[in-house]
Design an enzyme around this catalytic site. Structure first.
Site, PDB file in Angstrom:
ATOM      1  N   LYS A 111     -29.566   1.862 -67.599  1.00 13.66           N
ATOM      2  CA  LYS A 111     -28.921   0.569 -67.372  1.00 13.66           C
ATOM      3  C   LYS A 111     -29.934  -0.546 -67.176  1.00 13.66           C
ATOM      4  O   LYS A 111     -29.685  -1.685 -67.560  1.00 13.66           O
ATOM      5  CB  LYS A 111     -27.985   0.641 -66.161  1.00 13.66           C
ATOM      6  CG  LYS A 111     -26.692   1.393 -66.437  1.00 13.66           C
ATOM      7  CD  LYS A 111     -25.641   1.115 -65.369  1.00 13.66           C
ATOM      8  CE  LYS A 111     -24.311   1.743 -65.743  1.00 13.66           C
ATOM      9  NZ  LYS A 111     -23.289   1.539 -64.703  1.00 13.66           N
ATOM     10  N   LYS A 195     -22.441   8.025 -75.835  1.00 15.83           N
ATOM     11  CA  LYS A 195     -21.113   8.190 -75.231  1.00 15.83           C
ATOM     12  C   LYS A 195     -20.283   6.907 -75.382  1.00 15.83           C
ATOM     13  O   LYS A 195     -20.834   5.811 -75.443  1.00 15.83           O
ATOM     14  CB  LYS A 195     -21.212   8.648 -73.780  1.00 15.83           C
ATOM     15  CG  LYS A 195     -21.612   7.620 -72.786  1.00 15.83           C
ATOM     16  CD  LYS A 195     -21.344   8.120 -71.353  1.00 15.83           C
ATOM     17  CE  LYS A 195     -21.529   6.933 -70.412  1.00 15.83           C
ATOM     18  NZ  LYS A 195     -21.089   7.149 -69.062  1.00 15.83           N
ATOM     19  N   LYS A 198     -17.958   1.302 -71.916  1.00 21.49           N
ATOM     20  CA  LYS A 198     -17.401  -0.037 -71.726  1.00 21.49           C
ATOM     21  C   LYS A 198     -18.342  -1.109 -72.236  1.00 21.49           C
ATOM     22  O   LYS A 198     -17.919  -2.196 -72.592  1.00 21.49           O
ATOM     23  CB  LYS A 198     -17.228  -0.290 -70.224  1.00 21.49           C
ATOM     24  CG  LYS A 198     -16.105   0.476 -69.596  1.00 21.49           C
ATOM     25  CD  LYS A 198     -16.223   0.431 -68.078  1.00 21.49           C
ATOM     26  CE  LYS A 198     -15.083   1.207 -67.463  1.00 21.49           C
ATOM     27  NZ  LYS A 198     -15.207   1.364 -66.021  1.00 21.49           N
TER      28      LYS A 198
HETATM   29  P1  AMP Z   1     -17.258   4.451 -65.403  1.00 17.83           P
HETATM   30  O1  AMP Z   1     -16.613   3.830 -66.578  1.00 17.83           O
HETATM   31  O2  AMP Z   1     -18.729   4.579 -65.608  1.00 17.83           O
HETATM   32  O3  AMP Z   1     -16.884   3.844 -64.102  1.00 17.83           O
HETATM   33  O4  AMP Z   1     -16.728   5.934 -65.375  1.00 17.83           O
HETATM   34  C1  AMP Z   1     -15.525   6.318 -64.751  1.00 17.83           C
HETATM   35  C2  AMP Z   1     -15.249   7.770 -64.988  1.00 17.83           C
HETATM   36  O5  AMP Z   1     -15.047   8.015 -66.389  1.00 17.83           O
HETATM   37  C3  AMP Z   1     -16.384   8.723 -64.565  1.00 17.83           C
HETATM   38  O6  AMP Z   1     -15.823   9.914 -64.024  1.00 17.83           O
HETATM   39  C4  AMP Z   1     -17.087   9.014 -65.853  1.00 17.83           C
HETATM   40  O7  AMP Z   1     -17.741  10.262 -65.831  1.00 17.83           O
HETATM   41  C5  AMP Z   1     -15.938   9.010 -66.847  1.00 17.83           C
HETATM   42  N1  AMP Z   1     -16.413   8.611 -68.185  1.00 17.83           N
HETATM   43  C6  AMP Z   1     -16.948   7.415 -68.541  1.00 17.83           C
HETATM   44  N2  AMP Z   1     -17.265   7.387 -69.858  1.00 17.83           N
HETATM   45  C7  AMP Z   1     -16.891   8.605 -70.357  1.00 17.83           C
HETATM   46  C8  AMP Z   1     -16.940   9.206 -71.660  1.00 17.83           C
HETATM   47  N3  AMP Z   1     -17.408   8.544 -72.721  1.00 17.83           N
HETATM   48  N4  AMP Z   1     -16.483  10.471 -71.788  1.00 17.83           N
HETATM   49  C9  AMP Z   1     -15.975  11.145 -70.727  1.00 17.83           C
HETATM   50  N5  AMP Z   1     -15.909  10.649 -69.490  1.00 17.83           N
HETATM   51  C10 AMP Z   1     -16.351   9.389 -69.288  1.00 17.83           C
END
Ligand code: AMP
Ligand code: TRP
Length: 333
Positions: A111, A195, A198
């Site tokens: 990041k 991956k 967002k």
């Molecule tokens: P975040 O968007 O980083 O706040 O992630 C929120 C939750 O979504 C966390 O448990 C991450 O591990 C899961 N997550 C985020 N991106 C992915 C992805 N591309 N595939 C699977 N899980 C994801």
């Protein structure tokens, strides 16, 4: 007793990876655990967020949890900043965790990028706040995607060091990661080695939870593939990350095994498969999206859910925080 804690950042663009990798699994855990699900707005501001967008996104993530089937009466949904003890405990953990531990965190490196000097101190200390989120409730299980495993290991190290340094064996439990389901890593539709995220600048790389049926179909139609037919078996999928990703998404959305999906489409062309996948995605996500939209039009209801959740979270956290402060030696008169 087993208690679940998990969180999602309200940083916009809630996507299929968040749903398949996180929220959907949470729904399945509700029968077996006491659950606390948090919209982690304090984590979000480790990188600049437009204030009005942060507020809107906080409500959107809460709406997605409710629309996906999290029971906010039986369990807790709240936003992090409403429970001040998260910040209090994070400070204590800033003084427990070692610089060397944080220096190893790969998410910070990703990041912060090349311009490390310009990253916020919060972004660097973020895993300590995440440890505080979990341990403030003495949570025992943490459902997350693969990408959060390293942070959870750090939370375990912090728990063990706190217990050891203050001579309070077993005060904090060792929280276990729960990495569930077939879609632990949903990848970008444009690059199967990255991956779904967002923050990806390409809108075509991800399916957002707010996308309508046409947008979902278009993104799947334009997803990257290769000139060969669909693989005959799992081995033939090797070295074809985009193909593996689409088949994995199909398996997750249809609740079947990857092997069954491979067998179903073996040797076919991508045209028909992509159409089936788009129909499946619209059928599975559509009702959740309709409910999300309905909830987003009723912000008073979402705010009431978050307020009530925060109140209940505070009452679980308060006695634990009092004990932590006593343990550290903070004078409370
Ligand atoms: P975040 O968007 O980083 O706040 O992630 C929120 C939750 O979504 C966390 O448990 C991450 O591990 C899961 N997550 C985020 N991106 C992915 C992805 N591309 N595939 C699977 N899980 C994801
Ligand atoms: N760091 C997590 C992410 O980016 C979100 C998060 C914050 C979290 N606190 C948490 C996840 C506590 C699980 C438990 O996805």
């Amino acid at each position: 007793m087993s208690r679940i804690f998990s969180g999602i950042q309200p940083t916009g663009n809630l996507h299929l990876g968040n749903y398949l990798g996180a929220v959907r699994n949470w729904v399945k855990l509700q029968d077996d655990f006491e659950c606390i699900f948090c919209v982690v707005d304090m984590h979000a501001i480790t990188q600049w967020q437009d204030p009005a967008a942060l507020t809107a996104s906080t409500r959107e993530v809460a709406a997605a949890m409710i629309a996906s089937g999290v029971d906010a009466k039986k369990h807790i949904i709240f936003n992090q900043s409403q429970v001040a003890a998260h910040a209090e405990l994070a400070w204590i953990f800033n003084c427990v965790a070692r610089l060397g531990w944080l220096n190893r965190m790969t998410q910070f490196k990703d990041k912060a990028g090349k311009n490390r000097e310009n990253a916020s101190v919060g972004l660097y200390a973020y895993p300590n706040l995440m440890a505080a989120d979990i341990l403030l409730y003495r949570a025992t299980h943490v459902p997350v995607g693969e990408d959060q495993k390293q942070h959870l290991e750090l939370a375990r190290d912090i728990a063990a060091k706190f217990n050891h340094d203050f001579g309070v064996e077993d005060f904090f439990p060792q929280p276990e990661p729960l990495i569930l389901g077939t879609a632990t890593r949903v990848m970008s539709l444009k690059d199967g080695t990255k991956k779904m995220s967002k923050s990806d600048p390409s809108a075509l790389s991800r399916i957002n939870m707010t996308d309508d049926a046409d947008a979902i179909a278009k993104k799947i139609r334009e997803a990257k593939t290769d000139p060969e037919a669909l693989p005959e078996d799992a081995k033939a999928m090797e070295g074809r990350p985009e193909v593996a990703n689409l088949l994995g998404i199909y398996a997750a959305l249809s609740d079947t095994s990857l092997d069954d999906v491979i067998a179903q489409f073996a040797g076919q062309g991508f045209g028909a498969f992509k159409k089936d996948l788009a129909d499946l995605a619209v059928a599975k996500l559509g009702p959740i999206q309709d409910e999300m939209r309905r909830l987003m039009d009723d912000t008073a209801h979402i705010d009431a859910v978050l307020k009530d959740g925060a109140q209940r979270a505070r009452s679980i956290a308060a006695p634990i925080m009092t004990e932590i402060k006593q343990t550290v030696g903070f004078l409370n008169v």
